[in-house]
Design an enzyme around this catalytic site. Structure first.
Site, short mmCIF file in Angstrom:
data_model
loop_
_atom_site.label_atom_id
_atom_site.label_comp_id
_atom_site.label_asym_id
_atom_site.label_seq_id
_atom_site.Cartn_x
_atom_site.Cartn_y
_atom_site.Cartn_z
N CYS A 107 1.05 14.94 15.43
CA CYS A 107 1.54 15.93 14.49
C CYS A 107 1.89 17.17 15.30
O CYS A 107 1.02 17.81 15.89
CB CYS A 107 0.40 16.20 13.50
N CYS A 114 4.27 30.77 10.49
CA CYS A 114 5.36 30.30 9.62
C CYS A 114 5.71 31.41 8.65
O CYS A 114 4.83 32.13 8.16
CB CYS A 114 4.92 29.06 8.84
N CYS A 118 3.50 29.65 2.07
CA CYS A 118 2.94 28.84 0.99
C CYS A 118 1.48 29.26 0.78
O CYS A 118 0.72 29.36 1.76
CB CYS A 118 3.03 27.35 1.33
N CYS A 337 -2.80 17.71 8.87
CA CYS A 337 -1.51 18.33 9.12
C CYS A 337 -1.31 19.43 8.09
O CYS A 337 -1.63 19.27 6.93
CB CYS A 337 -0.39 17.31 8.98
N1 SAH Z 1 6.45 23.43 7.04
C1 SAH Z 1 6.59 22.06 6.80
C2 SAH Z 1 5.76 21.18 7.72
C3 SAH Z 1 4.35 21.61 8.04
S1 SAH Z 1 3.20 21.54 6.73
C4 SAH Z 1 6.29 21.75 5.34
O1 SAH Z 1 5.78 22.61 4.64
O2 SAH Z 1 6.60 20.63 4.92
C5 SAH Z 1 2.98 19.80 6.47
C6 SAH Z 1 2.43 19.44 5.10
O3 SAH Z 1 1.08 19.92 4.95
C7 SAH Z 1 3.22 20.09 3.96
O4 SAH Z 1 3.52 19.15 2.97
C8 SAH Z 1 2.25 21.14 3.46
O5 SAH Z 1 2.49 21.45 2.13
C9 SAH Z 1 0.92 20.48 3.67
N2 SAH Z 1 -0.22 21.43 3.61
C10 SAH Z 1 -0.23 22.72 3.99
N3 SAH Z 1 -1.45 23.27 3.76
C11 SAH Z 1 -2.22 22.28 3.24
C12 SAH Z 1 -3.57 22.23 2.79
N4 SAH Z 1 -4.36 23.28 2.87
N5 SAH Z 1 -4.02 21.07 2.29
C13 SAH Z 1 -3.20 19.98 2.22
N6 SAH Z 1 -1.94 19.97 2.65
C14 SAH Z 1 -1.43 21.12 3.14
FE1 SF4 Z 2 5.03 26.99 6.41
FE2 SF4 Z 2 4.58 26.33 3.86
FE3 SF4 Z 2 4.84 24.39 5.71
FE4 SF4 Z 2 2.68 26.03 5.68
S1 SF4 Z 2 3.24 24.53 4.12
S2 SF4 Z 2 3.84 25.41 7.46
S3 SF4 Z 2 3.58 27.99 5.04
S4 SF4 Z 2 6.40 25.85 5.04
#
Ligand code: SAH
Ligand code: SF4
Length: 349
Positions: A107, A114, A118, A337
């Protein structure tokens, strides 16, 4: 060593040729270095046994990138390892190796922090610090493959699901995919690579055209705009714009998209949400991957109940949407991840 000169992994093949020529060597040496780095995983020039000693010495003098993680943790069940890597400027990033026989998946992080923020994501808390270079992305893959090989296995899959938003660092991520799939380089099939994105429509389109066989995962998290903007606060694309880009991706690549949906208790985890999600993505070749939230300090949200998770999955399936629940590994070391944070960053400040 000069800090400003690019490190070996930051050079493409023509950059490497220029470098060896500038060091008074024939250009074909670049190909030897390329194979050493990407096929054999040798990033220390002094260990590149097929190069003449003076070239090895000259390369070693200018190479300053660290190869050893500053921290390396393995989960209690041995399935997952998380490495904290320090980059040249002190930036800390995390790389995770997930062992699930017969696969070994790395990963990769694509950015330091970032910008998307989120609300449930530990990486998002940090804000964006900087883009990772192609070399910094490749170094993670090379390291992870060496950990696999040391254990007698082989790295088979790459997912861009670590720290950062890969499609907000498009150029370097695209160049990394090229090196990962280069038959003379890392030699991985594009079908074993997945890019996970929060949903940047124009770059989903670029990815479809530049790397049609790479898997696309889109983090949706909500069936409607209002809820999504609460969870993914960045003022960016609307769900409809994202789904339009996904539709085109479906059409032009012939592939199937994965929607990632992080389930937060009592926020987006009801059967009603599932039904609305199914309605939204109707007509797309898609699969939904449900991810029960991994709560971590400082971020919003609680873990859904098992019952809600299965109910959500069932409601999707009843509407003909294939849905799976992500098998979690490495929770004890916060190595899921998307859960990566680089805690030492805070400790140091
Ligand atoms: N920025 C990209 C890739 C990195 S995050 C994206 O957001 O897709 C990879 C995945 O992990 C994403 O689907 C994200 O929503 C999820 N993720 C982030 N924080 C998390 C958490 N605390 N618990 C479970 N999944 C999480
Ligand atoms: Fe960035 Fe959102 Fe992906 Fe986290 S889940 S890495 S804040 S895009």
């Amino acid at each position: 060593m000069t800090d400003s000169s690019p490190q070996l992994l930051d050079l493409d093949q023509s950059g490497l040729s220029e470098l060896v020529v500038s060091l008074g060597q024939p250009a074909y040496r670049a190909k030897q270095i390329w194979r050493q780095v990407y096929q054999r995983g040798v990033t220390d020039p002094s260990a590149m046994s097929d190069l003449p000693v003076d070239l090895r010495r000259a390369l070693t003098e200018r190479e300053s990138a660290l190869t050893e993680p500053v921290e390396f943790q393995t989960s209690a069940d041995g399935s997952t390892s998380k490495a904290l890597l320090e980059l040249q400027d002190g930036e800390l990033i995390e790389t995770v190796l997930i062992r699930s026989r017969p696969r070994d998946t790395v990963c990769l992080s694509s950015q330091g922090g970032c910008a998307m923020g989120c609300v449930f994501c530990a990486t998002g808390l940090q804000g964006l610090r900087r883009q990772l270079t192609t070399g910094e992305i490749m170094r993670q893959a090379i390291l992870a493959r060496s950990w696999s090989r040391d254990e007698g296995r082989e790295l088979t899959h790459v997912v861009f699901m670590g720290m950062g938003e890969p499609l907000a660092n498009y150029t370097n991520v695209s160049e990394s995919i090229q090196r990962l799939t280069d038959p003379e380089g890392f030699a991985l099939s594009p079908r074993r690579i997945t890019v996970s994105t929060v949903g940047i429509p124009q770059n989903i389109r670029r990815l479809a055209s530049d790397h049609p066989n790479v898997n696309l995962a889109v983090s949706l998290h909500a069936p409607d705009p209002k809820l999504r903007s609460e969870l993914v606060p960045v003022p960016g694309a609307s769900i409809d714009d994202i789904l339009d880009a996904v539709r085109e991706h479906n059409r032009s690549t012939g592939g199937r998209v994965t929607f990632e949906y992080v389930l937060l208790r009592d926020v987006n985890d009801s059967r009603g949400h599932a039904r609305r999600l199914a309605d939204r993505i109707r007509g797309l070749r898609a699969h939904v991957n449900l991810i029960p939230l991994n709560p971590s300090p400082g971020v919003v949200g609680e873990r859904p109940t098992r019952r809600a998770t299965l109910g959500f999955q069932q409601a999707l399936q009843e509407r003909g949407v294939p849905a799976t629940v992500r098998v979690e590994q490495g929770r004890d070391i916060a190595a899921a991840c998307g859960q990566l944070r680089g805690d030492r960053v805070r400790d140091r400040k």
